[in-house]
Design a protein around this motif. Structure first.
Motif, short mmCIF file in Angstrom:
data_model
loop_
_atom_site.label_atom_id
_atom_site.label_comp_id
_atom_site.label_asym_id
_atom_site.label_seq_id
_atom_site.Cartn_x
_atom_site.Cartn_y
_atom_site.Cartn_z
N ILE A 1 -11.23 -6.55 -1.21
CA ILE A 1 -11.11 -6.01 0.16
C ILE A 1 -10.79 -7.17 1.10
CG2 ILE A 1 -12.31 -4.84 2.06
CD1 ILE A 1 -14.17 -3.59 -0.14
N ILE A 2 -9.70 -7.02 1.84
CA ILE A 2 -9.36 -8.01 2.87
C ILE A 2 -9.65 -7.38 4.23
CG2 ILE A 2 -7.51 -9.36 3.93
CD1 ILE A 2 -6.11 -9.46 1.25
N SER A 3 -10.61 -7.92 4.91
CA SER A 3 -10.91 -7.44 6.25
C SER A 3 -9.95 -8.20 7.19
CB SER A 3 -12.38 -7.75 6.57
OG SER A 3 -12.69 -7.23 7.82
N VAL A 4 -8.89 -7.55 7.61
CA VAL A 4 -7.79 -8.28 8.24
C VAL A 4 -8.21 -8.99 9.54
CG1 VAL A 4 -5.95 -6.91 7.17
CG2 VAL A 4 -6.84 -6.22 9.39
N ALA A 5 -9.23 -8.46 10.19
CA ALA A 5 -9.68 -9.07 11.45
C ALA A 5 -10.33 -10.44 11.22
CB ALA A 5 -10.66 -8.14 12.16
N ASP A 6 -10.67 -10.74 9.97
CA ASP A 6 -11.25 -12.06 9.66
C ASP A 6 -10.15 -13.13 9.54
OD1 ASP A 6 -13.68 -10.86 9.58
OD2 ASP A 6 -13.82 -10.76 7.39
N TYR A 7 -8.90 -12.69 9.59
CA TYR A 7 -7.76 -13.60 9.43
C TYR A 7 -7.00 -13.67 10.76
CZ TYR A 7 -8.69 -13.17 4.45
OH TYR A 7 -9.29 -13.20 3.22
N ARG A 8 -6.54 -14.83 11.10
CA ARG A 8 -5.77 -15.00 12.33
C ARG A 8 -4.29 -14.79 11.95
NH1 ARG A 8 -3.22 -19.17 14.14
NH2 ARG A 8 -4.10 -20.41 12.45
N VAL A 9 -3.79 -13.58 12.21
CA VAL A 9 -2.41 -13.25 11.81
C VAL A 9 -1.59 -12.92 13.07
CG1 VAL A 9 -0.95 -11.66 10.48
CG2 VAL A 9 -3.18 -12.36 9.56
N ASN A 10 -0.60 -13.74 13.34
CA ASN A 10 0.28 -13.49 14.49
C ASN A 10 1.23 -12.34 14.18
OD1 ASN A 10 -0.73 -15.81 15.86
ND2 ASN A 10 0.64 -17.09 14.64
N PRO A 11 1.71 -11.67 15.21
CA PRO A 11 2.72 -10.63 14.96
C PRO A 11 4.04 -11.24 14.48
CG PRO A 11 1.85 -10.50 17.21
CD PRO A 11 1.36 -11.78 16.63
N CYS A 12 4.83 -10.45 13.76
CA CYS A 12 6.19 -10.84 13.39
C CYS A 12 7.00 -11.05 14.66
CB CYS A 12 6.81 -9.71 12.55
SG CYS A 12 8.56 -9.93 12.18
N ILE A 13 7.85 -12.08 14.67
CA ILE A 13 8.68 -12.30 15.87
C ILE A 13 10.15 -11.93 15.61
CG2 ILE A 13 7.14 -14.07 16.81
CD1 ILE A 13 9.43 -16.10 15.96
N GLY A 14 10.42 -11.38 14.42
CA GLY A 14 11.78 -10.88 14.16
C GLY A 14 12.84 -11.95 14.03
N CYS A 15 12.47 -13.15 13.61
CA CYS A 15 13.46 -14.25 13.52
C CYS A 15 14.30 -14.15 12.24
CB CYS A 15 12.75 -15.60 13.58
SG CYS A 15 11.76 -15.97 12.11
N ASN A 16 13.81 -13.34 11.27
CA ASN A 16 14.50 -13.14 9.99
C ASN A 16 14.60 -14.40 9.13
OD1 ASN A 16 14.78 -10.49 10.66
ND2 ASN A 16 16.93 -10.60 11.18
N SER A 17 13.84 -15.45 9.44
CA SER A 17 13.92 -16.66 8.61
C SER A 17 13.30 -16.39 7.23
CB SER A 17 13.26 -17.86 9.30
OG SER A 17 11.89 -17.65 9.46
N CYS A 18 12.45 -15.36 7.11
CA CYS A 18 11.86 -15.02 5.80
C CYS A 18 12.93 -14.52 4.82
CB CYS A 18 10.75 -13.99 5.96
SG CYS A 18 11.29 -12.46 6.76
N PHE A 19 14.10 -14.10 5.34
CA PHE A 19 15.18 -13.65 4.44
C PHE A 19 15.56 -14.76 3.46
CE2 PHE A 19 17.35 -10.26 7.37
CZ PHE A 19 16.14 -9.61 7.47
N THR A 20 15.54 -15.98 3.96
CA THR A 20 16.08 -17.08 3.16
C THR A 20 15.03 -18.10 2.71
OG1 THR A 20 16.63 -18.14 5.25
CG2 THR A 20 18.42 -17.00 4.12
N ARG A 21 13.82 -18.01 3.24
CA ARG A 21 12.80 -18.99 2.86
C ARG A 21 12.27 -18.69 1.46
NH1 ARG A 21 10.00 -22.08 6.58
NH2 ARG A 21 8.05 -21.59 5.53
N GLU A 22 11.81 -19.73 0.77
CA GLU A 22 11.30 -19.57 -0.60
C GLU A 22 10.14 -18.56 -0.62
OE1 GLU A 22 10.14 -23.25 -2.43
OE2 GLU A 22 9.28 -22.15 -4.12
N GLY A 23 10.20 -17.63 -1.56
CA GLY A 23 9.15 -16.62 -1.67
C GLY A 23 9.15 -15.64 -0.52
N ASN A 24 10.22 -15.67 0.28
CA ASN A 24 10.34 -14.81 1.46
C ASN A 24 9.13 -14.92 2.40
OD1 ASN A 24 11.86 -12.64 -0.77
ND2 ASN A 24 12.94 -13.51 0.98
N ARG A 25 8.58 -16.14 2.43
CA ARG A 25 7.40 -16.33 3.27
C ARG A 25 7.80 -16.61 4.71
NH1 ARG A 25 2.94 -19.04 -0.51
NH2 ARG A 25 2.09 -19.74 1.45
#
Ligand SMILES: Cc1cc2nc3c(=O)[nH]c(=O)nc-3n(C[C@H](O)[C@H](O)[C@H](O)COP(=O)(O)O)c2cc1C
Length: 187
Positions: free
Chosen positions: A36-60
Motif C-alpha cells: 500500500i502506497i499512501s500517496v500523501a506521504d510522498y511529495r509528488v509535484n503535478p505533471c507540467i506537460g513538458c513531454n520530456s518523459c517521452f525520450t528520457r530513459e525508462g520514460n521517467r
C-alpha cells in the motif's frame, strides 16, 4: 503470485478510504504480494506537460521528487488498485498528481496488466461516482488493462464512518478473489 500496488489517495490516516483499502488488502494478501502506497506521504509535484518523459530513459519524469520512489515500486507491479475519497466528483489531488505522472511509463515501460478501483464519498447520490467511473473505463480501454473490479461506498463522511459497513466485507471478498483463479488452475 502477482505483485499488487494499492495507491491510497486520502490524506486521512484511519479514514474511510484507508479502512476500505485495509479490508481489500487483507483479502488480496492471500494470493498476491501487496504493497500500500499512501500517496500523501510522498511529495509528488503535478505533471507540467513538458513531454520530456517521452525520450528520457525508462520514460521517467525529469522532476526529482518522491515520484522516483513510486516509479521504482511500480516497475514490478502486475496489478494497480487506485483508492480515493470523492473530492468534487473527482479523485483527490494527491492521487491525481501520481496518476498524471504515470502517463508515459504506463504506455511504454511498466508491465501493469490489471486495474481496480476503491472509492468513498459522503453523498448518497446514485450519480456520485459517474465522472470517476467514466475516467476509469477510458483508462482501462486506452492502456488495454483488465478490470479486476471496484467497491464504491456512498454515505460516509466523517473519519471512520465506514466502520461496520458491509462494503468492508465486499472489499475483502474482492481482494480475496484476485489471484484465486491461478490457484484453482494449478490445483
Ligand atoms: C475537498 C473535499 C471535497 C469533497 N467533495 C465531495 C463530493 O463531491 N461528493 C461527496 O459525496 N463527498 C465529497 N467529500 C467528502 C468525502 O468524500 C468523504 O468525507 C470521504 O468519506 C472522505 O474519505 P477519507 O475519510 O478517506 O478521507 C469531499 C471532501 C473534501 C475534503
Amino acid at each position: 503470485m502477482s505483485n499488487m500496488i494499492i495507491l491510497m489517495g486520502s490524506v486521512r490516516k484511519g479514514g474511510n478510504t484507508d479502512l476500505l483499502v485495509q479490508a481489500f488488502a487483507e483479502g488480496a494478501r492471500r494470493n498476491n504480494t501487496v504493497e500500500i502506497i499512501s500517496v500523501a506521504d510522498y511529495r509528488v509535484n503535478p505533471c507540467i506537460g513538458c513531454n520530456s518523459c517521452f525520450t528520457r530513459e525508462g520514460n521517467r519524469c525529469f522532476q526529482e521528487d518522491d515520484m522516483v520512489q513510486i516509479y521504482e515500486k511500480l516497475k514490478n507491479a502486475d496489478i494497480v488498485v487506485a483508492a480515493s475519497p470523492v473530492y468534487f466528483y473527482g479523485i483527490s489531488a494527491q492521487l491525481k498528481a501520481v496518476v498524471d505522472r504515470l502517463h508515459t511509463p504506463m504506455r511504454n515501460t511498466f508491465s501493469i496488466k490489471k486495474l481496480g478501483l476503491l472509492l468513498v464519498g459522503a453523498a448518497g447520490l446514485p450519480e456520485l461516482f459517474d465522472a470517476i467511473l467514466m475516467q476509469y473505463r477510458m483508462i482501462l480501454d486506452y492502456f488495454q488493462l483488465e478490470d479486476i473490479g471496484s467497491v464504491l461506498v456512498r454515505g460516509v463522511r466523517e473519519k471512520g464512518d465506514i466502520k461496520g459497513n458491509a462494503a468492508l466485507g465486499e472489499a475483502y471478498e474482492l481482494g480475496l478473489s484476485i489471484g484465486m483463479e491461478n490457484k484453482i488452475c494449478r490445483g
